[in-house]
Every structure is written in C-alpha cells, then in structure tokens.
Write a protein that holds these residues in place. Structure first.
Motif, short mmCIF file in Angstrom:
data_model
loop_
_atom_site.label_atom_id
_atom_site.label_comp_id
_atom_site.label_asym_id
_atom_site.label_seq_id
_atom_site.Cartn_x
_atom_site.Cartn_y
_atom_site.Cartn_z
N GLY A 48 1.09 -1.24 -0.03
CA GLY A 48 0.13 -0.26 -0.38
C GLY A 48 1.34 1.12 0.46
N PHE A 49 2.35 1.28 0.27
CA PHE A 49 2.51 3.25 0.25
C PHE A 49 4.35 2.46 0.23
CE2 PHE A 49 -0.50 2.36 3.58
CZ PHE A 49 -1.21 3.13 4.06
N GLY A 50 4.21 1.18 0.23
CA GLY A 50 6.43 1.10 -0.65
C GLY A 50 6.60 0.36 0.29
N ASP A 51 8.62 0.57 -0.26
CA ASP A 51 9.21 -0.33 0.37
C ASP A 51 9.19 -0.36 1.14
OD1 ASP A 51 9.11 -1.65 -2.03
OD2 ASP A 51 10.64 -0.71 -2.70
N TYR A 52 10.27 1.12 1.85
CA TYR A 52 10.79 1.77 3.12
C TYR A 52 9.16 2.16 4.06
CZ TYR A 52 13.19 4.26 6.67
OH TYR A 52 13.89 4.55 7.58
N VAL A 98 20.21 -1.65 -5.70
CA VAL A 98 18.70 -0.27 -6.53
C VAL A 98 19.43 1.07 -5.11
CG1 VAL A 98 17.46 -1.76 -7.23
CG2 VAL A 98 17.50 -1.80 -4.61
N PRO A 99 18.86 2.05 -6.06
CA PRO A 99 19.22 3.11 -4.76
C PRO A 99 18.28 2.87 -3.20
CG PRO A 99 17.88 3.54 -7.19
CD PRO A 99 18.39 1.87 -6.84
N VAL A 100 18.60 3.40 -2.33
CA VAL A 100 18.30 2.71 -0.97
C VAL A 100 16.87 3.61 -0.76
CG1 VAL A 100 18.67 3.22 1.65
CG2 VAL A 100 20.43 3.36 0.35
N PHE A 101 17.00 4.88 -1.15
CA PHE A 101 15.40 5.45 -1.52
C PHE A 101 14.95 6.21 -2.59
CE2 PHE A 101 17.22 6.90 3.58
CZ PHE A 101 16.68 6.50 4.12
N ALA A 102 13.77 5.20 -2.88
CA ALA A 102 13.19 5.72 -4.14
C ALA A 102 12.86 6.75 -4.76
CB ALA A 102 12.79 4.26 -4.89
N ARG A 103 12.12 7.39 -3.57
CA ARG A 103 11.10 8.29 -2.90
C ARG A 103 11.22 9.52 -2.28
NH1 ARG A 103 4.86 4.80 -3.15
NH2 ARG A 103 5.79 4.52 -1.33
N THR A 104 11.34 10.24 -2.80
CA THR A 104 10.82 11.59 -2.13
C THR A 104 10.29 11.74 -0.78
OG1 THR A 104 11.53 13.26 -3.60
CG2 THR A 104 10.88 14.30 -1.24
N SER A 105 9.31 11.14 -0.64
CA SER A 105 8.65 10.38 0.46
C SER A 105 9.46 9.71 1.63
CB SER A 105 7.59 9.64 0.42
OG SER A 105 7.32 8.81 -0.02
N ASP A 106 10.06 8.87 1.12
CA ASP A 106 11.18 7.63 1.95
C ASP A 106 12.26 8.58 2.58
OD1 ASP A 106 9.61 5.92 0.78
OD2 ASP A 106 11.14 4.77 -0.90
N TRP A 107 12.84 9.46 2.15
CA TRP A 107 13.78 10.71 2.66
C TRP A 107 12.95 11.15 3.90
CZ3 TRP A 107 18.80 10.41 2.70
CH2 TRP A 107 19.39 10.05 1.29
#
Length: 472
Positions: free
Chosen positions: A80-84, A439-448
């Motif tokens: 629902g909300f992504g990998d991180y 793969v990049p650690v944080f794929a989305r701005t929201s993860d940061w």
C-alpha cells in the motif's frame, strides 16, 4: 515436507488465542479497578472491542481479497505505501514483538519472586540467568519444526485458558448484585466517566496485540479462508474472557480493595474469595499462559523477519531455512535480540512497564498501515467482482484506521519518540538489503522525509533519556 507443515483451522485459531492471552489478562482486575468502575469498564471495552473488531475484519477481508500476500502485517504496508514503509512495518513489528517477549520473561521471574525472593522483580542476576536458559530452550525446540511448536502451542492454549474459565465460573456463582451496584459508577472515584475510560484505553492496546497472529502465519494455512475465521473467532473468544475477568470482581469485592491488590490481581482476587489455593491456582495458570504466549510470539517474530527477507525487504541471510523448514537465521537473530534486551533489564527501574509500553508503541504503526491499506483496497475495488458492493468494507476499514490513529496519539508523544530510537538505526538493515540488490536506498522523496522524521525523533529520544525526561 511442505504439506506436513500446514496448519489446521484449530491450530491457527490457537495461534490467535495463544498470542492474545498472555500476561495482560491476569492483571486486568486491578488495572481497571484503579481507574474506573463497571460502567467505565463496559464503555472502555465497547470502544476497544469495536475498534479491534474492525481491525480483525480488515485482516479477514485482506486475507480473502489479497491471498497472494503472505505474512500479512508488513506485506500489506509494503503493497500500500511502498518499500521503505513496508520495511519499517516489518522491523517495527519484529522488534516490538521481541520486546514483548522480554516482558514475558520479566513477568515470569517477578511472579516466581513472590515465592523465591532471589528472583526479585524479575531483573536480578539470577532472574536474568534463568530467563536466558529459557530463551535458548525454546529456541532449540522451535528449530525442530514449526508444526511441532504449533501443536504444543495448541495444547498450552487449552491449558492456560482453564484457570481463567475457573476464575470466571467461581466469581459468577458468587455474584452479589448489591456489591456490583455499589461499584457501578466507580465508588469513591472523583474523575468523570470520560476521564476514567480514557485512562484505561492504553491497557486494551497491549491485551489485544496478537489479533493478527493467523495473518502472519497465512502461508501455513490449509485453506485461505481459515485465516479470516481464526482471526475473528479468536477475537471473540479472547474478548469475552477479558470482559468477564474485568467485570466479575466488581460483584464480589469493593473497587478500592481490587485496586489495592498485588499483581497478578486475578490471583489476588480469587484468593480473597476462596482462600490461598486460589492464588496458587491462578499463578500456575499465569506461568503456563506466559510461556505459551512466548512460544506463539517467538514463532511470529521469526516468521515476519523470514517473510521480509524473502521479499527482499531484509538482508537475504534471514531467508535461510533449516531442513525442518524453520526460518533458522531469523530465529537466531530474534533470540539474540531478546537475549540482549533481557540483559539490559538489569539496569531498568521498571522493566515490565517499560517493555509493555514499548511493545504497544512499536506495534501500533504497523497496525495503522494495515488498516490504511485495507481502506485503499476497498476504495479501489481490488479483488472485488464487477458490481460487488464495497460500502461495508470501506466503513469497516475507515473505522479501523481512525481507531488506530486514536490509539497512536493516546499512547503519548514519549513512546512515539522512544520508538524512533529503534526505528532510525534499524534502517541500517534496509540499507544492507537494498545494496544487496543494487538499487537506490530511497526511491521516493517521501522515503527521505520519513527517514528524516525518524532520525530527528531518535535524536530527541536519546536526549530525553539522557536528561531523565524519559525514564527507562
């Protein structure tokens, strides 16, 4: 081998009941009596029961609508909300469950401390040594096979429910209407009913943890529909027991007397009614109950870490299984963490209370993400037939989401910040897993943004601990 590892409907239900009936139910009489009378208790259980029932129904619906998602608690968050956020849900649920397991050992030793002073309040050197022996005894038993451990859990679940049922039956036969009416509004308590109810809500968080036990073990279910059945039926069984354990003492003893009892207050209440044998009987039941809950949660801890590794949200080393199909590396990691935390209880002022609060705080965020995902699935119509009504599922998932948000804030800022002290450094495992995959650690701005908030919370939490604002 795979077919031998499948769990029946009864075993899955026992996982739910076994996970929920742990230490909390034995402390309910005093915990509630210290805050409210029967009226406030009934209102509190109605609110908590309704909210948790909605959450149980969300787990049931997701098991049916999303059968491909195993080890549901964290997989739902990831989907629902992504990998991180999925990783944080898995890590939070895992570490919270580890902390909960530590609370069981503390309670076992403090209960024995009433008979053998060398155990003290459960965090003396002798208590820690004995707990350590217990941790690794369970560890090697589970390594022999999940099916065997689940079968033992079913037997232990039956054994630990017997003292609770006996307690309920005896107090029901001795029910005094006049005493119940005298206690009804809280007796000499001056707080409003609303304030009384609010002060009991956090108690219900801990005693309802475990409701997701069947969902975590969904990959072992003989039939997918058994997961939903086990979740809802286990919920009703345990809720009935907890409400009766809370209310019946008000009908035989004054509220102030119950509030002043030692823990486990169920033992003290039965002793006050039938004599010393009542305390011994319930204390034995408590020890069986807590050991059974520890077994159930050890299984759940390892399964969550294993499933997360299989989905590449944790380092691949945790996806290792032994010849008995037990997630051995995940089990080793779990029990090493439990062992380390048990050792740290030696320096804790109130180890049991700290473990309970931290367990609740770490578990609420994963449950909130599950409720939110349930709402998303119903809103989008995933897994629904064309034209099939989604209104009821939307309503249920919406209520579950509101309830878990309410619980998160009811827990207080201190424990949200304290959970960040664990979430932020736990991200190192996520970094490890992502680099394994290239793969990049944080794929989305929201993860940061989420990581930054966790890091700030961790720094604040460490500062509060150092200055004594948070006591551990």
């Amino acid at each position: 081998m795979a077919s031998a590892q499948k769990m029946s409907r009864a075993q899955l239900t026992a996982m739910v009941v076994g996970g929920m009936v742990g230490a909390g139910i034995f402390s309910l009489p005093r915990t509630f009596a210290g805050a409210t009378g029967p009226l406030g208790a009934v209102i509190a259980w109605l609110i908590a029961g309704t909210g948790m029932y909605m959450l149980a129904r969300v787990f049931q619906a997701l098991a049916e609508r999303k059968p491909e998602l195993d080890a549901g608690v964290f997989m739902y968050a990831k989907e629902g909300f992504g990998d991180y956020p999925g990783f944080l849900s898995a890590f939070g649920y895992w570490i919270g469950s580890c902390i909960g397991n530590v609370s069981y050992w503390v309670l076992i030793k403090s209960t024995l401390g009433a008979f053998f002073p060398v155990f003290g309040d459960g965090n003396t050197v002798i208590a820690i040594v004995v707990a350590s022996i217990g941790i690794w005894s369970f560890h090697f038993m589970i390594l022999r096979g999940v099916q065997q451990a689940a079968a033992i859990n079913k037997i232990v679940t039956i054994a630990k429910v017997i003292p609770i049922v006996v307690f309920i039956v005896i107090l029901a036969f001795m029910f005094k209407g006049d005493m119940f009416r005298f206690n009804f509004y809280g007796g000499d308590l001056t707080d409003s009913v609303f304030a009384q109810v609010r002060s009991t809500m956090l108690v219900t968080v801990f005693v309802f943890l475990g409701i997701e036990g069947a969902s975590v073990y969904s990959r072992y279910a003989q039939k997918r529909e058994d997961v939903g059945f086990a979740t809802v039926s286990g919920f009703f069984i345990v809720t009935t027991l907890m409400v009766l354990v809370t209310l019946l003492p008000y009908a035989v003893l004054e509220r102030s007397q119950i509030a002043g009892m030692r823990q486990p207050s169920m033992a003290a209440a039965l002793e006050a009614v039938v004599g010393p044998w009542g305390a011994v009987f319930v204390s034995v039941g408590l020890l069986i109950s807590v050991l059974g809950a520890y077994l159930a949660w050890s299984l759940i801890c390892a399964e969550v870490l294993f499933a997360a590794a299989n989905n590449r949200d944790m380092p691949r080393v945790f996806a290792t299984e032994n010849p008995n199909k037990v997630p051995s590396a995940a089990l080793w990691a779990t029990n090493i963490v439990v062992q380390l935390i048990v050792i740290t209880t030696y320096w804790s002022r109130d180890a049991f209370a700290l473990m309970l609060n931290l367990t609740s705080a770490m578990s609420l965020i994963p449950l909130l993400l599950v409720a939110g995902y349930g709402y998303m699935v119903a809103r989008r119509g995933d897994g629904y037939a064309p034209g099939e009504s989604r209104n009821l599922d939307l309503f249920i998932a919406g209520l579950a989401t509101v309830y878990t948000i309410f619980l998160l804030f009811a827990g207080g800022l201190k424990f949200i910040v304290l959970s960040a002290v664990l979430y932020a450094p736990g991200t190192a495992l996520y970094v490890w897993a992502r680099r394994e995959q290239g793969v990049p650690v944080f794929a989305r701005t929201s993860d940061w943004v989420i990581f930054a908030l966790a890091a700030i919370g961790a720094v604040l939490g460490i500062w509060w601990i150092a200055t004594g604002y948070i006591e551990i």
